[in-house]
Design a protein around this motif. Sequence first.
Motif, PDB file in Angstrom:
ATOM      1  N   GLY A 165       0.843  -1.193   0.000  1.00 39.71           N
ATOM      2  CA  GLY A 165       0.000   0.000   0.000  1.00 39.71           C
ATOM      3  C   GLY A 165       0.877   1.240   0.000  1.00 39.71           C
ATOM      4  O   GLY A 165       1.959   1.251   0.594  1.00 39.71           O
ATOM      5  N   TRP A 166       0.381   2.270  -0.680  1.00 37.61           N
ATOM      6  CA  TRP A 166       1.144   3.504  -0.826  1.00 37.61           C
ATOM      7  C   TRP A 166       0.402   4.697  -0.240  1.00 37.61           C
ATOM      8  O   TRP A 166      -0.816   4.787  -0.327  1.00 37.61           O
ATOM      9  CB  TRP A 166       1.412   3.787  -2.304  1.00 37.61           C
ATOM     10  CG  TRP A 166       2.360   2.814  -2.932  1.00 37.61           C
ATOM     11  CD1 TRP A 166       2.031   1.652  -3.570  1.00 37.61           C
ATOM     12  CD2 TRP A 166       3.779   2.900  -2.966  1.00 37.61           C
ATOM     13  NE1 TRP A 166       3.168   1.011  -4.008  1.00 37.61           N
ATOM     14  CE2 TRP A 166       4.254   1.761  -3.652  1.00 37.61           C
ATOM     15  CE3 TRP A 166       4.695   3.832  -2.487  1.00 37.61           C
ATOM     16  CZ2 TRP A 166       5.612   1.527  -3.869  1.00 37.61           C
ATOM     17  CZ3 TRP A 166       6.043   3.602  -2.701  1.00 37.61           C
ATOM     18  CH2 TRP A 166       6.494   2.470  -3.383  1.00 37.61           C
ATOM     19  N   GLY A 167       1.171   5.635   0.330  1.00 37.36           N
ATOM     20  CA  GLY A 167       0.649   6.906   0.811  1.00 37.36           C
ATOM     21  C   GLY A 167       1.671   7.988   0.535  1.00 37.36           C
ATOM     22  O   GLY A 167       2.835   7.697   0.247  1.00 37.36           O
ATOM     23  N   GLU A 168       1.237   9.232   0.634  1.00 36.82           N
ATOM     24  CA  GLU A 168       2.143  10.346   0.335  1.00 36.82           C
ATOM     25  C   GLU A 168       1.777  11.555   1.184  1.00 36.82           C
ATOM     26  O   GLU A 168       0.600  11.779   1.479  1.00 36.82           O
ATOM     27  CB  GLU A 168       2.039  10.718  -1.142  1.00 36.82           C
ATOM     28  CG  GLU A 168       2.959  11.839  -1.556  1.00 36.82           C
ATOM     29  CD  GLU A 168       2.855  12.172  -3.034  1.00 36.82           C
ATOM     30  OE1 GLU A 168       3.730  12.936  -3.501  1.00 36.82           O
ATOM     31  OE2 GLU A 168       1.924  11.704  -3.703  1.00 36.82           O
ATOM     32  N   ALA A 226      -0.408  10.172   5.408  1.00 38.73           N
ATOM     33  CA  ALA A 226       0.308   9.297   4.475  1.00 38.73           C
ATOM     34  C   ALA A 226       0.171   7.831   4.887  1.00 38.73           C
ATOM     35  O   ALA A 226      -0.079   6.961   4.049  1.00 38.73           O
ATOM     36  CB  ALA A 226       1.782   9.694   4.416  1.00 38.73           C
ATOM     37  N   VAL A 227       0.310   7.549   6.174  1.00 43.71           N
ATOM     38  CA  VAL A 227       0.168   6.172   6.655  1.00 43.71           C
ATOM     39  C   VAL A 227      -1.291   5.717   6.525  1.00 43.71           C
ATOM     40  O   VAL A 227      -1.565   4.592   6.111  1.00 43.71           O
ATOM     41  CB  VAL A 227       0.681   6.040   8.112  1.00 43.71           C
ATOM     42  CG1 VAL A 227       0.377   4.660   8.678  1.00 43.71           C
ATOM     43  CG2 VAL A 227       2.179   6.321   8.157  1.00 43.71           C
ATOM     44  N   ASP A 228      -2.217   6.599   6.843  1.00 42.94           N
ATOM     45  CA  ASP A 228      -3.651   6.314   6.686  1.00 42.94           C
ATOM     46  C   ASP A 228      -3.945   5.884   5.245  1.00 42.94           C
ATOM     47  O   ASP A 228      -4.645   4.893   5.004  1.00 42.94           O
ATOM     48  CB  ASP A 228      -4.423   7.574   7.069  1.00 42.94           C
ATOM     49  CG  ASP A 228      -5.917   7.476   6.937  1.00 42.94           C
ATOM     50  OD1 ASP A 228      -6.416   7.386   5.802  1.00 42.94           O
ATOM     51  OD2 ASP A 228      -6.604   7.527   7.970  1.00 42.94           O
ATOM     52  N   MET A 229      -3.424   6.633   4.266  1.00 38.61           N
ATOM     53  CA  MET A 229      -3.640   6.306   2.850  1.00 38.61           C
ATOM     54  C   MET A 229      -3.130   4.909   2.520  1.00 38.61           C
ATOM     55  O   MET A 229      -3.800   4.135   1.832  1.00 38.61           O
ATOM     56  CB  MET A 229      -2.908   7.304   1.948  1.00 38.61           C
ATOM     57  CG  MET A 229      -3.507   8.659   1.854  1.00 38.61           C
ATOM     58  SD  MET A 229      -2.426   9.684   0.806  1.00 38.61           S
ATOM     59  CE  MET A 229      -2.424  11.195   1.755  1.00 38.61           C
ATOM     60  N   ALA A 230      -1.926   4.604   2.983  1.00 41.94           N
ATOM     61  CA  ALA A 230      -1.324   3.304   2.679  1.00 41.94           C
ATOM     62  C   ALA A 230      -2.107   2.165   3.327  1.00 41.94           C
ATOM     63  O   ALA A 230      -2.286   1.100   2.714  1.00 41.94           O
ATOM     64  CB  ALA A 230       0.140   3.288   3.133  1.00 41.94           C
ATOM     65  N   VAL A 231      -2.601   2.375   4.535  1.00 44.46           N
ATOM     66  CA  VAL A 231      -3.413   1.354   5.217  1.00 44.46           C
ATOM     67  C   VAL A 231      -4.708   1.112   4.437  1.00 44.46           C
ATOM     68  O   VAL A 231      -5.071  -0.037   4.144  1.00 44.46           O
ATOM     69  CB  VAL A 231      -3.712   1.765   6.682  1.00 44.46           C
ATOM     70  CG1 VAL A 231      -4.808   0.893   7.291  1.00 44.46           C
ATOM     71  CG2 VAL A 231      -2.433   1.695   7.516  1.00 44.46           C
ATOM     72  N   TYR A 232      -5.406   2.181   4.094  1.00 41.11           N
ATOM     73  CA  TYR A 232      -6.641   2.028   3.323  1.00 41.11           C
ATOM     74  C   TYR A 232      -6.374   1.387   1.959  1.00 41.11           C
ATOM     75  O   TYR A 232      -7.171   0.576   1.475  1.00 41.11           O
ATOM     76  CB  TYR A 232      -7.349   3.369   3.140  1.00 41.11           C
ATOM     77  CG  TYR A 232      -8.286   3.698   4.271  1.00 41.11           C
ATOM     78  CD1 TYR A 232      -9.409   2.915   4.534  1.00 41.11           C
ATOM     79  CD2 TYR A 232      -8.062   4.794   5.087  1.00 41.11           C
ATOM     80  CE1 TYR A 232     -10.280   3.215   5.560  1.00 41.11           C
ATOM     81  CE2 TYR A 232      -8.921   5.111   6.125  1.00 41.11           C
ATOM     82  CZ  TYR A 232     -10.032   4.321   6.357  1.00 41.11           C
ATOM     83  OH  TYR A 232     -10.887   4.612   7.389  1.00 41.11           O
ATOM     84  N   ASP A 233      -5.264   1.729   1.322  1.00 42.56           N
ATOM     85  CA  ASP A 233      -4.900   1.127   0.040  1.00 42.56           C
ATOM     86  C   ASP A 233      -4.792  -0.387   0.204  1.00 42.56           C
ATOM     87  O   ASP A 233      -5.349  -1.155  -0.597  1.00 42.56           O
ATOM     88  CB  ASP A 233      -3.586   1.737  -0.449  1.00 42.56           C
ATOM     89  CG  ASP A 233      -3.147   1.245  -1.823  1.00 42.56           C
ATOM     90  OD1 ASP A 233      -3.968   0.671  -2.569  1.00 42.56           O
ATOM     91  OD2 ASP A 233      -1.965   1.479  -2.167  1.00 42.56           O
TER      92      ASP A 233
END
Length: 158
Positions: free
Chosen positions: A44-47, A102-109
Amino acid sequence: MNIQSIEVMRQSTPLKKPFKTALRTVYDAESVLVRIQADDGRVGWGEAPATIVITGDSLDSIHSAIVNTFTPLLVGRSLLAYEQILQALHHSMIGSSSAKAAVDMAVYDLVAQYCGLPLYQFLGGYKDQIETDFTVSVNSPKEMGKMRSGMYRMASTS
């Protein structure tokens, strides 16, 4: 599906033209990328952009929060309990909204991938296109007007 590792990278992309606001002029779009690897191989990716004059978050503070606070807290946790992960993330430190995002995005991804859904559907969305806005850089009125009218032409042709 557990979090196996969290990797943090920095990215800098030079802009063709500086982007100016009342608070700053940006010559390079800089951000921190987060790559979370699950034990089943999914990634998963976040930014998070560094917008210190807006959020108070710099590249260094985002990087440090993820590496020193979030990684030890999250590695080994089950992504299927993602609400607990997000609560732990939120309560782990005051501030650091960009690093948390950013971590939230990667977790949801990752969770959306596990469910076999595009992220927008996992989050309850039903449209596969969204309307967005456009921030115009502070320049001469004539130049800003060109950007605005060009935006309307693009919108009307689609």
